[in-house]
Design a protein around this motif. Sequence first.
Motif, PDB file in Angstrom:
ATOM      1  N   LEU A  93      -0.529 -27.542   0.623  1.00 28.29           N
ATOM      2  CA  LEU A  93      -0.539 -26.249  -0.073  1.00 28.29           C
ATOM      3  C   LEU A  93      -1.936 -25.926  -0.592  1.00 28.29           C
ATOM      4  O   LEU A  93      -2.432 -24.805  -0.443  1.00 28.29           O
ATOM      5  CB  LEU A  93       0.448 -26.268  -1.243  1.00 28.29           C
ATOM      6  CG  LEU A  93       1.937 -26.257  -0.902  1.00 28.29           C
ATOM      7  CD1 LEU A  93       2.764 -26.428  -2.174  1.00 28.29           C
ATOM      8  CD2 LEU A  93       2.323 -24.942  -0.211  1.00 28.29           C
ATOM      9  N   ASP A 126      -4.694 -22.615   0.471  1.00 25.88           N
ATOM     10  CA  ASP A 126      -5.176 -21.583  -0.449  1.00 25.88           C
ATOM     11  C   ASP A 126      -6.659 -21.735  -0.771  1.00 25.88           C
ATOM     12  O   ASP A 126      -7.310 -20.770  -1.166  1.00 25.88           O
ATOM     13  CB  ASP A 126      -4.370 -21.619  -1.751  1.00 25.88           C
ATOM     14  CG  ASP A 126      -2.972 -21.045  -1.565  1.00 25.88           C
ATOM     15  OD1 ASP A 126      -2.802 -20.208  -0.658  1.00 25.88           O
ATOM     16  OD2 ASP A 126      -2.064 -21.420  -2.321  1.00 25.88           O
ATOM     17  N   LEU A 134       0.809 -20.992  -6.238  1.00 24.35           N
ATOM     18  CA  LEU A 134       0.473 -22.364  -5.869  1.00 24.35           C
ATOM     19  C   LEU A 134       0.992 -23.343  -6.924  1.00 24.35           C
ATOM     20  O   LEU A 134       1.591 -24.373  -6.595  1.00 24.35           O
ATOM     21  CB  LEU A 134      -1.043 -22.500  -5.718  1.00 24.35           C
ATOM     22  CG  LEU A 134      -1.576 -23.908  -5.437  1.00 24.35           C
ATOM     23  CD1 LEU A 134      -1.031 -24.440  -4.121  1.00 24.35           C
ATOM     24  CD2 LEU A 134      -3.106 -23.908  -5.426  1.00 24.35           C
ATOM     25  N   ASP A 187       4.793 -23.637  -6.622  1.00 25.51           N
ATOM     26  CA  ASP A 187       5.207 -24.427  -5.458  1.00 25.51           C
ATOM     27  C   ASP A 187       4.944 -25.918  -5.688  1.00 25.51           C
ATOM     28  O   ASP A 187       5.766 -26.771  -5.312  1.00 25.51           O
ATOM     29  CB  ASP A 187       4.466 -23.954  -4.206  1.00 25.51           C
ATOM     30  CG  ASP A 187       4.901 -22.553  -3.775  1.00 25.51           C
ATOM     31  OD1 ASP A 187       5.984 -22.113  -4.214  1.00 25.51           O
ATOM     32  OD2 ASP A 187       4.157 -21.911  -3.003  1.00 25.51           O
TER      33      ASP A 187
END
Length: 243
Positions: free
Chosen positions: A86, A90, A137, A140
């Motif tokens: 993740l 990003d 973010l 998650d």
Amino acid sequence: MRILNLFIAFSCVMLVFIMTLLFSNFYIKDKGFSFSQNLYDSTKILPDVFTSTPRFFQSASLANKTRLSKEEKESIARSFNAILDLASKDKICTGGSYNLEPNFYYEQGKKIQKGYNLSAFFSCEIKADEIEKYQKLLSDMSNIASLNGLFEMSVPSLNARISNEMLRKAEKESINRILLQARQLSKDYSKNLDTKCYIKSINFTNRQTQPRAVMMKAEIPNIPVTDEKDIEKIASISFYCEA
């Protein structure tokens, strides 16, 4: 002989005349004067970058486990791999390597394992237009930790900062404004004094106030409110005006 005496007398007169001119020019030039003046320029800037440090630590369950199975260790590894994936997508946060080690205590000279400690953290730098992406973010990452059950994530504070790029831009604009003021002053002094005035030297100094650090919880959807930062540039300018 008479001619020689006249030549010597004439030479002396000319020498005195030349010396008088030289002294007169020096004296007139020396009648010029210098003076100093301070100029100020103030700029207000809003922070354009935010930083935070999300941290991960052992859950109560992991802190009290005296033994971890192979499946549980693999579960922790998979969860952190998912979190790292993740973060890499990003490109907001870096880091994330975790450390897992047994925790011991001593009783009557005997070493006894109490459980496990886990630690990991990310360093995040977020632009103002990336706040929503950053919050997603965090959400998650927290969900992955919660589903695993063996570690947790702390919600970090969000601290405001002004980027070096913005500071350089503000400083350049401030210097240009002061130079324009100084140039105009030299023209005004020349006109008012009916002589030629010019700038001899300029020395700049900065005075800054730090913006307030802001706490932001992950569930807040908007950019946190921060104080403006005042950047005050002071210039000590030395002028010289001819006689």
